[in-house]
Design a protein around this motif. Structure first.
Motif, PDB file in Angstrom:
ATOM      1  N   THR A  29       0.824  -1.204   0.000  1.00 45.51           N
ATOM      2  CA  THR A  29       0.000   0.000   0.000  1.00 45.51           C
ATOM      3  C   THR A  29       0.861   1.257   0.000  1.00 45.51           C
ATOM      4  N   LEU A  30       1.978   1.214   0.739  1.00 47.90           N
ATOM      5  CA  LEU A  30       2.813   2.404   0.885  1.00 47.90           C
ATOM      6  C   LEU A  30       3.828   2.577  -0.240  1.00 47.90           C
ATOM      7  N   VAL A  31       4.011   1.544  -1.071  1.00 49.21           N
ATOM      8  CA  VAL A  31       4.957   1.663  -2.180  1.00 49.21           C
ATOM      9  C   VAL A  31       4.609   2.855  -3.063  1.00 49.21           C
ATOM     10  N   GLY A  32       3.331   3.016  -3.341  1.00 50.43           N
ATOM     11  CA  GLY A  32       2.910   4.141  -4.172  1.00 50.43           C
ATOM     12  C   GLY A  32       3.238   5.474  -3.532  1.00 50.43           C
ATOM     13  N   ALA A  47     -18.559 -15.417  -2.043  1.00 49.85           N
ATOM     14  CA  ALA A  47     -18.753 -14.526  -3.188  1.00 49.85           C
ATOM     15  C   ALA A  47     -17.595 -14.709  -4.156  1.00 49.85           C
ATOM     16  N   ASP A  48     -17.927 -14.862  -5.446  1.00 47.74           N
ATOM     17  CA  ASP A  48     -16.919 -15.231  -6.438  1.00 47.74           C
ATOM     18  C   ASP A  48     -17.093 -14.380  -7.689  1.00 47.74           C
ATOM     19  N   LEU A  49     -16.002 -13.801  -8.185  1.00 46.37           N
ATOM     20  CA  LEU A  49     -16.050 -13.058  -9.434  1.00 46.37           C
ATOM     21  C   LEU A  49     -16.182 -14.042 -10.598  1.00 46.37           C
ATOM     22  N   VAL A  50     -17.100 -13.792 -11.497  1.00 51.94           N
ATOM     23  CA  VAL A  50     -17.386 -14.708 -12.606  1.00 51.94           C
ATOM     24  C   VAL A  50     -16.318 -14.558 -13.694  1.00 51.94           C
ATOM     25  N   GLY A  51     -15.755 -15.694 -14.112  1.00 54.29           N
ATOM     26  CA  GLY A  51     -14.811 -15.691 -15.220  1.00 54.29           C
ATOM     27  C   GLY A  51     -13.579 -14.843 -14.990  1.00 54.29           C
ATOM     28  N   PHE A  52     -13.134 -14.781 -13.748  1.00 51.92           N
ATOM     29  CA  PHE A  52     -12.028 -13.877 -13.436  1.00 51.92           C
ATOM     30  C   PHE A  52     -10.724 -14.298 -14.116  1.00 51.92           C
ATOM     31  N   SER A  53     -10.468 -15.586 -14.215  1.00 52.89           N
ATOM     32  CA  SER A  53      -9.222 -16.041 -14.838  1.00 52.89           C
ATOM     33  C   SER A  53      -9.146 -15.578 -16.287  1.00 52.89           C
ATOM     34  N   ALA A  54     -10.245 -15.779 -17.036  1.00 50.03           N
ATOM     35  CA  ALA A  54     -10.265 -15.342 -18.430  1.00 50.03           C
ATOM     36  C   ALA A  54     -10.186 -13.821 -18.517  1.00 50.03           C
ATOM     37  N   TRP A  55     -10.897 -13.142 -17.630  1.00 45.58           N
ATOM     38  CA  TRP A  55     -10.882 -11.674 -17.625  1.00 45.58           C
ATOM     39  C   TRP A  55      -9.473 -11.140 -17.361  1.00 45.58           C
ATOM     40  N   SER A  56      -8.774 -11.764 -16.395  1.00 53.09           N
ATOM     41  CA  SER A  56      -7.442 -11.275 -16.038  1.00 53.09           C
ATOM     42  C   SER A  56      -6.435 -11.474 -17.165  1.00 53.09           C
ATOM     43  N   ASN A  57      -6.671 -12.466 -18.036  1.00 55.15           N
ATOM     44  CA  ASN A  57      -5.761 -12.683 -19.162  1.00 55.15           C
ATOM     45  C   ASN A  57      -5.846 -11.572 -20.198  1.00 55.15           C
ATOM     46  N   GLU A  58      -6.916 -10.788 -20.136  1.00 54.53           N
ATOM     47  CA  GLU A  58      -7.130  -9.742 -21.128  1.00 54.53           C
ATOM     48  C   GLU A  58      -6.881  -8.342 -20.581  1.00 54.53           C
ATOM     49  N   HIS A  59      -6.412  -8.247 -19.325  1.00 53.98           N
ATOM     50  CA  HIS A  59      -6.209  -6.940 -18.718  1.00 53.98           C
ATOM     51  C   HIS A  59      -4.825  -6.848 -18.091  1.00 53.98           C
ATOM     52  N   SER A  60      -4.393  -5.626 -17.847  1.00 51.34           N
ATOM     53  CA  SER A  60      -3.057  -5.387 -17.297  1.00 51.34           C
ATOM     54  C   SER A  60      -3.008  -5.739 -15.816  1.00 51.34           C
ATOM     55  N   GLN A  61      -1.787  -5.910 -15.308  1.00 47.66           N
ATOM     56  CA  GLN A  61      -1.617  -6.207 -13.893  1.00 47.66           C
ATOM     57  C   GLN A  61      -2.174  -5.080 -13.028  1.00 47.66           C
ATOM     58  N   GLU A  62      -2.008  -3.855 -13.478  1.00 50.41           N
ATOM     59  CA  GLU A  62      -2.528  -2.718 -12.718  1.00 50.41           C
ATOM     60  C   GLU A  62      -4.052  -2.769 -12.640  1.00 50.41           C
ATOM     61  N   GLN A  63      -4.701  -3.094 -13.770  1.00 54.58           N
ATOM     62  CA  GLN A  63      -6.161  -3.198 -13.781  1.00 54.58           C
ATOM     63  C   GLN A  63      -6.631  -4.338 -12.888  1.00 54.58           C
ATOM     64  N   ILE A  64      -5.917  -5.460 -12.946  1.00 57.22           N
ATOM     65  CA  ILE A  64      -6.274  -6.605 -12.103  1.00 57.22           C
ATOM     66  C   ILE A  64      -6.185  -6.221 -10.633  1.00 57.22           C
ATOM     67  N   GLY A  65      -5.111  -5.524 -10.259  1.00 59.95           N
ATOM     68  CA  GLY A  65      -4.938  -5.096  -8.877  1.00 59.95           C
ATOM     69  C   GLY A  65      -6.058  -4.181  -8.415  1.00 59.95           C
ATOM     70  N   ARG A  66      -6.458  -3.248  -9.284  1.00 56.18           N
ATOM     71  CA  ARG A  66      -7.532  -2.323  -8.911  1.00 56.18           C
ATOM     72  C   ARG A  66      -8.854  -3.059  -8.732  1.00 56.18           C
ATOM     73  N   ALA A  94     -10.937  -3.326  -5.279  1.00 51.43           N
ATOM     74  CA  ALA A  94     -12.312  -2.818  -5.220  1.00 51.43           C
ATOM     75  C   ALA A  94     -13.282  -3.905  -4.756  1.00 51.43           C
ATOM     76  N   PHE A  95     -13.114  -5.116  -5.281  1.00 50.11           N
ATOM     77  CA  PHE A  95     -13.979  -6.232  -4.892  1.00 50.11           C
ATOM     78  C   PHE A  95     -13.848  -6.538  -3.404  1.00 50.11           C
ATOM     79  N   GLU A  96     -12.614  -6.666  -2.924  1.00 49.47           N
ATOM     80  CA  GLU A  96     -12.405  -6.993  -1.521  1.00 49.47           C
ATOM     81  C   GLU A  96     -12.905  -5.877  -0.610  1.00 49.47           C
ATOM     82  N   ASP A  97     -12.670  -4.613  -1.003  1.00 45.42           N
ATOM     83  CA  ASP A  97     -13.120  -3.489  -0.184  1.00 45.42           C
ATOM     84  C   ASP A  97     -14.641  -3.478  -0.052  1.00 45.42           C
ATOM     85  N   ARG A  98     -15.340  -3.635  -1.174  1.00 43.78           N
ATOM     86  CA  ARG A  98     -16.800  -3.559  -1.143  1.00 43.78           C
ATOM     87  C   ARG A  98     -17.414  -4.760  -0.429  1.00 43.78           C
TER      88      ARG A  98
END
Length: 330
Positions: free
Chosen positions: A106-109, A178-197, A201-205
């Motif tokens: 968290t503090l790296v940024g 609670a489970d994100l649907v198709g997360f593995s496939a989704w993560s293959n199409e997005h950047s590491q930064e997007q995956i982290g966000r 967001a999911f864990e926070d909410r």
């Protein structure tokens, strides 16, 4: 006197509160001479905290000796035995390790921001030192406060959940997964930064929803959150909030939630039992942004408040053919 240059050793000394000066053999000698435990016990507790053998160099400080003195005194008093103390130590090590990783990530940024601003030190270690000097003590106080609060809440839950008299670690709860649907496939199409966000967001909410309705987050696994509640109504309300806050956000993947009720074992901060497995398996047969439950949970929901619809039987891994139940508020 010129200021000491920024270095890994200086940061380590600041974090540990003292410079490492004792080797493993030297620490063992101190243990034999000053403490009422065996060197092998000291090694067991070190490993229980999650640390490997540091080798032959200087790795320990006077604070390590103080910690082992606490262990020695606890064992001498006899209120807890060696195995119990090892389990408690392992719980501390596992929890604090994750907390430390979370804090640093968290503090790296913030370190990067400081080094790119007008108060840059010319070294990331310099900004890390500055952060620790300013945040370390207040965060330590906050950590102690949070521990006392969670300890009180955990004791209250054991009583409120109606733990069985014959075993205080066994109780009946409603488990939510609670489970994100198709997360593995989704993560293959997005950047590491997007995956982290998205994960954050999911864990926070999800965590906010669990806290709001009096549940407890047992663990998070990136694309899933496991929680428990004293009863099914609160568990459903959490699931409903998660579906609305996560599934209703077009920037996040869809979500699905499984609910199951039954006895669980409370151990090492985790929960175990068929209800835990069933709640997780339920998500495999749930539609996107829907809540699905087992029959036990559906039977416990007040009929005047909820509509339930038994779905066709389908195979659920580990449980055979089951009839899941779709639930929603009237």
């Amino acid at each position: 006197m010129p200021e000491q240059p920024y270095s890994r050793a200086r940061l380590e000394e600041s974090l540990l509160g003292a410079a490492p000066e004792l080797s493993t053999d030297e620490l063992a000698q101190v243990v034999e001479e000053q403490l009422d435990i065996e060197p092998e016990d000291a090694r067991r507790f070190w490993r229980a905290l999650g640390f490997p053998d540091p080798g032959s160099g200087s790795a320990f400080t006077s604070h390590d000796v103080d910690a082992l003195r606490v262990v020695s005194d606890l064992l001498s008093e006899g209120l807890v035995d060696r195995d119990t103390l090892l389990r408690m130590t392992r719980a501390i090590g596992s929890t604090v390790s994750r907390l430390a990783e979370w804090e640093v990530n968290t503090l790296v940024g913030r370190v990067e921001e400081l080094e790119s601003g007008d108060q840059a030190t010319g070294s990331r270690i310099g900004s890390a030192l500055r952060l620790h000097d300013g945040v370390g003590r207040p965060f330590e106080a906050l950590l102690l406060y949070a521990w006392h609060r969670h300890l009180s809440a955990a004791v209250a839950r054991v009583e409120a959940l109606g733990a069985r008299d014959e075993d205080l670690r066994t109780t009946e709860v409603t488990v939510g997964f609670a489970d994100l649907v198709g997360f593995s496939a989704w993560s293959n199409e997005h950047s590491q930064e997007q995956i982290g966000r998205v994960v954050e967001a999911f864990e926070d909410r999800a965590s906010d929803a669990v806290a709001l309705h009096g549940g407890r987050v047992v663990k998070t696994l990136g694309d899933s959150v496991l929680y428990v509640c004293a009863g099914p109504v609160a568990a459903y309300d959490i699931a409903d909030d998660v579906v609305r806050e996560v599934g209703g956000d077009l920037e996040l993947p869809d979500v699905r939630v499984g609910l199951a009720t039954g006895p669980v074992q409370l151990r090492l901060g985790d929960v175990f039992g068929p209800a835990v497995n069933l709640a997780a398996r339920m998500t495999s047969v749930a539609r996107r942004n829907r809540i699905i439950a087992d029959q036990r949970t559906a039977d416990l929901l007040p009929a005047e408040q909820f509509q339930v619809r038994v779905l066709p039987a389908r195979p659920v891994r580990g449980f055979g053919d089951l009839e899941p139940v779709a639930v929603r508020r009237r």
